[in-house]
Design a protein around this motif. Structure first.
Motif, PDB file in Angstrom:
ATOM      1  N   VAL A   3     -21.519 -12.776 -28.843  1.00 28.41           N
ATOM      2  CA  VAL A   3     -21.187 -13.539 -29.850  1.00 28.41           C
ATOM      3  C   VAL A   3     -20.651 -15.137 -29.410  1.00 28.41           C
ATOM      4  N   GLY A   4     -20.913 -16.141 -30.147  1.00 26.02           N
ATOM      5  CA  GLY A   4     -20.866 -17.450 -29.558  1.00 26.02           C
ATOM      6  C   GLY A   4     -19.091 -17.694 -29.907  1.00 26.02           C
ATOM      7  N   PRO A   5     -18.722 -18.895 -29.338  1.00 28.40           N
ATOM      8  CA  PRO A   5     -17.284 -19.314 -29.788  1.00 28.40           C
ATOM      9  C   PRO A   5     -17.028 -19.155 -31.065  1.00 28.40           C
ATOM     10  N   VAL A   6     -15.974 -18.760 -31.679  1.00 24.31           N
ATOM     11  CA  VAL A   6     -15.484 -18.796 -32.924  1.00 24.31           C
ATOM     12  C   VAL A   6     -14.220 -19.880 -33.137  1.00 24.31           C
ATOM     13  N   GLU A   7     -14.630 -20.661 -33.978  1.00 23.02           N
ATOM     14  CA  GLU A   7     -13.224 -21.778 -34.439  1.00 23.02           C
ATOM     15  C   GLU A   7     -13.062 -22.059 -35.586  1.00 23.02           C
ATOM     16  N   TYR A   8     -12.044 -22.339 -35.841  1.00 17.47           N
ATOM     17  CA  TYR A   8     -11.441 -22.664 -37.401  1.00 17.47           C
ATOM     18  C   TYR A   8     -11.236 -24.074 -37.430  1.00 17.47           C
ATOM     19  N   LEU A   9     -11.278 -24.307 -38.749  1.00 16.61           N
ATOM     20  CA  LEU A   9     -10.827 -25.967 -38.998  1.00 16.61           C
ATOM     21  C   LEU A   9      -9.919 -25.789 -40.355  1.00 16.61           C
ATOM     22  N   VAL A  10      -8.867 -26.585 -40.399  1.00 15.09           N
ATOM     23  CA  VAL A  10      -8.172 -26.563 -41.666  1.00 15.09           C
ATOM     24  C   VAL A  10      -8.372 -28.164 -42.147  1.00 15.09           C
ATOM     25  N   VAL A  11      -9.064 -28.469 -43.400  1.00 23.04           N
ATOM     26  CA  VAL A  11      -9.312 -29.927 -43.673  1.00 23.04           C
ATOM     27  C   VAL A  11      -8.106 -30.043 -44.875  1.00 23.04           C
ATOM     28  N   ALA A  12      -7.572 -30.830 -44.972  1.00 20.09           N
ATOM     29  CA  ALA A  12      -6.651 -31.101 -46.127  1.00 20.09           C
ATOM     30  C   ALA A  12      -6.925 -32.498 -46.744  1.00 20.09           C
ATOM     31  N   PHE A  13      -6.798 -32.092 -48.134  1.00 22.43           N
ATOM     32  CA  PHE A  13      -7.015 -33.268 -49.062  1.00 22.43           C
ATOM     33  C   PHE A  13      -5.724 -33.484 -50.018  1.00 22.43           C
ATOM     34  N   PRO A  14      -5.335 -34.771 -50.039  1.00 24.59           N
ATOM     35  CA  PRO A  14      -4.250 -35.225 -51.003  1.00 24.59           C
ATOM     36  C   PRO A  14      -4.109 -34.677 -52.554  1.00 24.59           C
ATOM     37  N   GLY A  15      -3.511 -34.167 -52.862  1.00 21.21           N
ATOM     38  CA  GLY A  15      -3.371 -33.486 -54.168  1.00 21.21           C
ATOM     39  C   GLY A  15      -4.226 -32.236 -54.256  1.00 21.21           C
ATOM     40  N   SER A  16      -5.134 -32.030 -55.405  1.00 21.50           N
ATOM     41  CA  SER A  16      -5.940 -30.978 -55.339  1.00 21.50           C
ATOM     42  C   SER A  16      -7.251 -31.718 -55.618  1.00 21.50           C
ATOM     43  N   ARG A  17      -7.709 -32.630 -54.748  1.00 21.76           N
ATOM     44  CA  ARG A  17      -8.708 -33.384 -54.605  1.00 21.76           C
ATOM     45  C   ARG A  17      -9.865 -32.816 -54.092  1.00 21.76           C
ATOM     46  N   PHE A  18      -9.988 -31.612 -53.660  1.00 20.08           N
ATOM     47  CA  PHE A  18     -11.060 -30.744 -53.015  1.00 20.08           C
ATOM     48  C   PHE A  18     -12.069 -30.691 -54.165  1.00 20.08           C
ATOM     49  N   THR A  19     -13.328 -31.404 -53.852  1.00 20.36           N
ATOM     50  CA  THR A  19     -14.490 -31.388 -54.793  1.00 20.36           C
ATOM     51  C   THR A  19     -15.584 -30.689 -54.220  1.00 20.36           C
ATOM     52  N   GLY A  20     -15.507 -30.222 -53.240  1.00 19.78           N
ATOM     53  CA  GLY A  20     -16.449 -29.509 -52.711  1.00 19.78           C
ATOM     54  C   GLY A  20     -17.676 -30.337 -51.954  1.00 19.78           C
ATOM     55  N   ALA A  21     -17.111 -31.684 -51.627  1.00 21.17           N
ATOM     56  CA  ALA A  21     -18.176 -32.676 -51.147  1.00 21.17           C
ATOM     57  C   ALA A  21     -18.472 -32.348 -49.608  1.00 21.17           C
ATOM     58  N   ILE A  22     -17.809 -31.280 -49.025  1.00 22.20           N
ATOM     59  CA  ILE A  22     -18.016 -31.003 -47.778  1.00 22.20           C
ATOM     60  C   ILE A  22     -19.047 -29.968 -47.701  1.00 22.20           C
ATOM     61  N   ALA A  23     -19.276 -29.425 -48.753  1.00 16.46           N
ATOM     62  CA  ALA A  23     -20.109 -28.102 -48.880  1.00 16.46           C
ATOM     63  C   ALA A  23     -21.655 -28.483 -48.370  1.00 16.46           C
ATOM     64  N   PRO A  24     -22.266 -29.552 -48.685  1.00 18.20           N
ATOM     65  CA  PRO A  24     -23.699 -30.062 -48.427  1.00 18.20           C
ATOM     66  C   PRO A  24     -23.721 -30.182 -46.756  1.00 18.20           C
ATOM     67  N   ALA A  25     -22.596 -30.746 -45.988  1.00 23.62           N
ATOM     68  CA  ALA A  25     -22.496 -30.801 -44.452  1.00 23.62           C
ATOM     69  C   ALA A  25     -22.591 -29.425 -43.937  1.00 23.62           C
ATOM     70  N   LEU A  26     -21.704 -28.588 -44.516  1.00 20.80           N
ATOM     71  CA  LEU A  26     -21.358 -27.155 -44.286  1.00 20.80           C
ATOM     72  C   LEU A  26     -22.856 -26.274 -44.311  1.00 20.80           C
ATOM     73  N   ALA A  27     -23.333 -26.519 -45.538  1.00 21.34           N
ATOM     74  CA  ALA A  27     -24.657 -25.690 -45.835  1.00 21.34           C
ATOM     75  C   ALA A  27     -25.657 -26.121 -44.736  1.00 21.34           C
ATOM     76  N   ASP A  28     -25.662 -27.529 -44.375  1.00 22.43           N
ATOM     77  CA  ASP A  28     -26.884 -28.092 -43.378  1.00 22.43           C
ATOM     78  C   ASP A  28     -26.577 -27.394 -41.878  1.00 22.43           C
ATOM     79  N   ALA A  29     -25.161 -27.317 -41.785  1.00 19.34           N
ATOM     80  CA  ALA A  29     -24.954 -26.601 -40.402  1.00 19.34           C
ATOM     81  C   ALA A  29     -25.359 -25.305 -40.310  1.00 19.34           C
ATOM     82  N   VAL A  30     -25.407 -24.448 -41.239  1.00 16.73           N
ATOM     83  CA  VAL A  30     -25.531 -23.149 -41.357  1.00 16.73           C
ATOM     84  C   VAL A  30     -27.097 -22.898 -41.644  1.00 16.73           C
ATOM     85  N   ALA A  31     -27.736 -23.873 -42.255  1.00 17.18           N
ATOM     86  CA  ALA A  31     -29.269 -23.683 -42.201  1.00 17.18           C
ATOM     87  C   ALA A  31     -29.930 -24.095 -41.159  1.00 17.18           C
TER      88      ALA A  31
END
Length: 142
Positions: A3-31
């Motif tokens: 198993v490779g190193p396991v990491e966690y990340l907490v990314v905060a957004f003011p208010g409830s403005r999480f729009t899923g905009a980080i999803a494409p970058a996350l999907a690229d890293a997985v792909a």
């Protein structure tokens, strides 16, 4: 199975403005097979400090459109206590994504270290802003 190193990340957004905009970058890293998502959760910390947790499995499928390209089993590595503790680091009035991933790129290195009888004696993540400042101060063109 290595198993490779396991990491966690907490990314905060003011208010409830999480729009899923980080999803494409996350999907690229997985792909690219650089990482494997182990767990993904969302929290909202109210102005009074109350933390509302929302696991990926609990979200309305209509809200997951931007996450469909992210492949891999989400295993639930984060338990309720972990989510609460990480949620306490989120500023009041903000929402956050909690992401746990395995660094797949490091699996061959892990296997080679083990095969040669080596052992990991230190592993630390240097935050991007700290690394950028150090490189800038050193006059790096990167």
């Amino acid at each position: 199975m290595a198993v490779g190193p396991v990491e966690y990340l907490v990314v905060a957004f003011p208010g409830s403005r999480f729009t899923g905009a980080i999803a494409p970058a996350l999907a690229d890293a997985v792909a690219s097979k650089a990482v494997r998502i182990i767990d993904l959760a969302f929290v909202y910390r109210a102005d009074d400090g109350t933390i509302e947790t929302i696991e990926l499995d609990d979200l309305d499928p209509g809200d997951l459109v931007s996450f469909e390209p992210v492949e891999g089993e989400v295993t639930g590595m984060l338990n309720d206590d972990d989510i609460r503790k990480l949620g306490e680091s989120v500023p009041p009035g903000s929402s956050a994504a909690l992401i746990v991933w395995e660094d797949l790129w490091a699996v061959p290195l892990t296997e080679a270290v083990r095969a040669s009888g080596g052992q990991l004696v230190a592993h630390e993540r240097i935050p991007a802003d700290v690394a950028e400042a150090a490189l800038s101060a050193a006059g790096s063109d990167r």
